[in-house]
Design a protein around this motif. Sequence first.
Motif, mmCIF file in Angstrom:
data_model
loop_
_atom_site.group_PDB
_atom_site.id
_atom_site.type_symbol
_atom_site.label_atom_id
_atom_site.label_comp_id
_atom_site.label_asym_id
_atom_site.label_seq_id
_atom_site.Cartn_x
_atom_site.Cartn_y
_atom_site.Cartn_z
ATOM 1 N N MET A 164 0.824 -1.180 0.005
ATOM 2 C CA MET A 164 0.058 0.065 0.031
ATOM 3 C C MET A 164 0.880 1.472 0.199
ATOM 4 S SD MET A 164 -2.743 -1.734 -0.111
ATOM 5 C CE MET A 164 -3.827 -0.288 -0.318
ATOM 6 N N THR A 165 2.011 1.184 -0.098
ATOM 7 C CA THR A 165 3.066 2.092 -0.221
ATOM 8 C C THR A 165 2.686 3.395 -1.226
ATOM 9 O OG1 THR A 165 5.013 0.910 0.555
ATOM 10 C CG2 THR A 165 5.394 3.133 -0.256
ATOM 11 N N GLY A 166 2.583 4.442 -0.650
ATOM 12 C CA GLY A 166 2.474 5.593 -1.717
ATOM 13 C C GLY A 166 0.787 5.750 -1.990
ATOM 14 N N THR A 167 -0.032 5.106 -1.238
ATOM 15 C CA THR A 167 -1.634 5.319 -1.122
ATOM 16 C C THR A 167 -1.956 6.072 -0.161
ATOM 17 O OG1 THR A 167 -1.745 3.126 -2.625
ATOM 18 C CG2 THR A 167 -3.547 4.354 -1.548
ATOM 19 N N VAL A 168 -2.576 7.163 -0.556
ATOM 20 C CA VAL A 168 -3.285 7.800 0.551
ATOM 21 C C VAL A 168 -4.710 7.576 0.705
ATOM 22 C CG1 VAL A 168 -4.121 10.391 1.113
ATOM 23 C CG2 VAL A 168 -1.869 9.991 -0.213
ATOM 24 N N LEU A 169 -4.637 6.902 1.885
ATOM 25 C CA LEU A 169 -6.166 6.425 2.274
ATOM 26 C C LEU A 169 -6.998 7.409 2.724
ATOM 27 C CD1 LEU A 169 -4.951 3.194 4.032
ATOM 28 C CD2 LEU A 169 -5.150 3.587 1.515
ATOM 29 N N ALA A 170 -8.408 7.510 2.028
ATOM 30 C CA ALA A 170 -9.440 8.162 2.541
ATOM 31 C C ALA A 170 -10.210 7.590 3.660
ATOM 32 C CB ALA A 170 -10.438 8.423 1.457
ATOM 33 N N LEU A 171 -9.894 6.276 4.158
ATOM 34 C CA LEU A 171 -10.552 5.509 5.134
ATOM 35 C C LEU A 171 -9.749 4.354 5.651
ATOM 36 C CD1 LEU A 171 -13.190 5.521 7.061
ATOM 37 C CD2 LEU A 171 -14.315 4.014 5.356
ATOM 38 N N ASP A 172 -9.542 4.361 6.908
ATOM 39 C CA ASP A 172 -8.998 3.249 7.340
ATOM 40 C C ASP A 172 -9.973 2.286 8.071
ATOM 41 O OD1 ASP A 172 -7.584 0.943 8.556
ATOM 42 O OD2 ASP A 172 -6.365 2.332 10.003
ATOM 43 N N GLY A 173 -10.662 1.365 7.081
ATOM 44 C CA GLY A 173 -11.772 0.504 7.631
ATOM 45 C C GLY A 173 -11.481 -0.377 8.716
ATOM 46 N N SER A 174 -10.334 -0.619 8.864
ATOM 47 C CA SER A 174 -9.992 -1.597 10.217
ATOM 48 C C SER A 174 -10.223 -0.785 11.441
ATOM 49 C CB SER A 174 -8.584 -1.780 9.992
ATOM 50 O OG SER A 174 -7.662 -0.862 10.144
ATOM 51 N N ARG A 175 -10.184 0.394 11.306
ATOM 52 C CA ARG A 175 -10.637 1.132 12.799
ATOM 53 C C ARG A 175 -12.036 1.105 13.139
ATOM 54 N NH1 ARG A 175 -6.509 6.334 12.663
ATOM 55 N NH2 ARG A 175 -4.791 5.235 12.398
ATOM 56 N N LEU A 176 -12.948 0.816 12.049
ATOM 57 C CA LEU A 176 -14.365 0.931 12.089
ATOM 58 C C LEU A 176 -14.986 -0.560 12.790
ATOM 59 C CD1 LEU A 176 -15.572 2.862 9.135
ATOM 60 C CD2 LEU A 176 -15.397 3.875 11.307
ATOM 61 N N ASP A 177 -14.684 -1.438 11.912
ATOM 62 C CA ASP A 177 -15.195 -2.784 12.499
ATOM 63 C C ASP A 177 -14.127 -3.948 11.970
ATOM 64 O OD1 ASP A 177 -15.374 -2.559 9.568
ATOM 65 O OD2 ASP A 177 -17.651 -2.615 9.653
ATOM 66 N N GLY A 178 -12.990 -3.649 12.001
ATOM 67 C CA GLY A 178 -11.893 -4.603 11.808
ATOM 68 C C GLY A 178 -11.944 -5.803 12.739
ATOM 69 N N SER A 179 -12.179 -5.627 13.922
ATOM 70 C CA SER A 179 -12.395 -6.621 14.793
ATOM 71 C C SER A 179 -13.736 -7.498 14.569
ATOM 72 C CB SER A 179 -12.310 -6.143 16.457
ATOM 73 O OG SER A 179 -13.650 -5.293 16.491
ATOM 74 N N LEU A 180 -14.745 -6.922 14.183
ATOM 75 C CA LEU A 180 -15.947 -7.898 13.797
ATOM 76 C C LEU A 180 -15.482 -8.789 12.731
ATOM 77 C CD1 LEU A 180 -18.722 -8.525 14.265
ATOM 78 C CD2 LEU A 180 -19.472 -6.469 12.747
ATOM 79 N N TYR A 181 -14.887 -8.063 11.579
ATOM 80 C CA TYR A 181 -14.382 -8.622 10.556
ATOM 81 C C TYR A 181 -13.641 -9.897 10.796
ATOM 82 C CZ TYR A 181 -11.590 -9.924 6.677
ATOM 83 O OH TYR A 181 -10.873 -10.414 5.548
ATOM 84 N N LEU A 182 -12.759 -9.787 11.787
ATOM 85 C CA LEU A 182 -11.803 -11.001 12.247
ATOM 86 C C LEU A 182 -12.730 -11.995 12.923
ATOM 87 C CD1 LEU A 182 -8.696 -9.157 13.383
ATOM 88 C CD2 LEU A 182 -8.966 -10.482 11.314
ATOM 89 N N ASP A 183 -13.767 -11.523 13.664
ATOM 90 C CA ASP A 183 -14.577 -12.344 14.274
ATOM 91 C C ASP A 183 -15.409 -13.472 13.256
ATOM 92 O OD1 ASP A 183 -13.966 -11.474 16.654
ATOM 93 O OD2 ASP A 183 -15.492 -10.399 16.951
ATOM 94 N N VAL A 184 -15.763 -12.546 12.278
ATOM 95 C CA VAL A 184 -16.444 -13.365 11.106
ATOM 96 C C VAL A 184 -15.499 -14.348 10.471
ATOM 97 C CG1 VAL A 184 -17.995 -13.084 9.155
ATOM 98 C CG2 VAL A 184 -18.398 -11.654 11.059
ATOM 99 N N THR A 185 -14.545 -13.923 10.063
ATOM 100 C CA THR A 185 -13.524 -14.703 9.451
ATOM 101 C C THR A 185 -13.230 -16.124 10.327
ATOM 102 O OG1 THR A 185 -11.732 -13.489 9.941
ATOM 103 C CG2 THR A 185 -12.935 -13.014 7.703
ATOM 104 N N ASP A 186 -12.964 -15.594 11.468
ATOM 105 C CA ASP A 186 -12.693 -16.718 12.191
ATOM 106 C C ASP A 186 -13.680 -18.007 12.516
ATOM 107 O OD1 ASP A 186 -11.010 -17.927 14.387
ATOM 108 O OD2 ASP A 186 -12.610 -17.404 15.746
ATOM 109 N N LEU A 187 -14.976 -17.469 12.591
ATOM 110 C CA LEU A 187 -16.118 -18.248 12.230
ATOM 111 C C LEU A 187 -16.177 -18.885 11.065
ATOM 112 C CD1 LEU A 187 -18.906 -19.260 13.340
ATOM 113 C CD2 LEU A 187 -19.834 -17.316 12.209
ATOM 114 N N ALA A 188 -15.831 -18.546 10.062
ATOM 115 C CA ALA A 188 -15.424 -19.346 8.670
ATOM 116 C C ALA A 188 -14.542 -20.220 8.654
ATOM 117 C CB ALA A 188 -15.409 -18.295 7.578
ATOM 118 N N HIS A 189 -13.495 -19.880 9.521
ATOM 119 C CA HIS A 189 -12.326 -20.935 9.502
ATOM 120 C C HIS A 189 -12.627 -21.980 10.321
ATOM 121 C CE1 HIS A 189 -9.260 -17.748 8.962
ATOM 122 N NE2 HIS A 189 -9.788 -18.115 7.908
#
Length: 203
Positions: free
Chosen positions: A1-26
């Motif tokens: 992601m070098t050199g990319t200016v991010l408009a939004l860091d989605g991980s700060r919004l619901d990254g933990s919930l995303y990881l919970d869901v992917t863990d459920l998938a595992h």
Amino acid sequence: MTGTVLALDGSRLDGSLYLDVTDLAHRAPAAVDDAVAAWSAYGLVVFAALMLAAWWRARRGPAPTMAVALTAPLIVVTAFAADSVLKSVLREPRPCQVLPAGATLEACPAAGDWSLPSNHTVIAFAATAVLWRCDRRLGAVAAVAAAAMGLSRVFVGVHYPHDVVAGAVVGLALGLLLARAAHQAGPAVTALRSGRLRNLVGT
């Protein structure tokens, strides 16, 4: 992601919930993972079938309803195009690119294939909005299918939950707005029903 200016860091919004869901998938049975992955990849075909059914049923209905049914594919494509522009502006990386989710059920898209909003969800909910305007029963079926599509995109690991929520909002808003505009084309359908295309737009 070098050199990319991010408009939004989605991980700060619901990254933990995303990881919970992917863990459920595992931890889910392989049959469940396979079913969700198949729906996530190919479920949009269902919406195409529902739009075809809406056209068929609209042949016996009012001209404005047929106008919406006829333009349904164009409305969905327009919503997809608008969403693609929005994604290129927001430029949010996929969660599987920035979070330790492990192997995801769907291959993580390459850098530059942005995450927000979810294209699949936009398409599904735009189709739902149009189908609801055409036929409430088909719209209800589409609403359930659209919710399942959105959830599946998080489960397979390629979207944050907020990507899906945003996709639902964008899809519904554009779908309802464009369907309302298409509804005004009823007189054009009435004219077609007395011409050579009467079998396409009427019984």
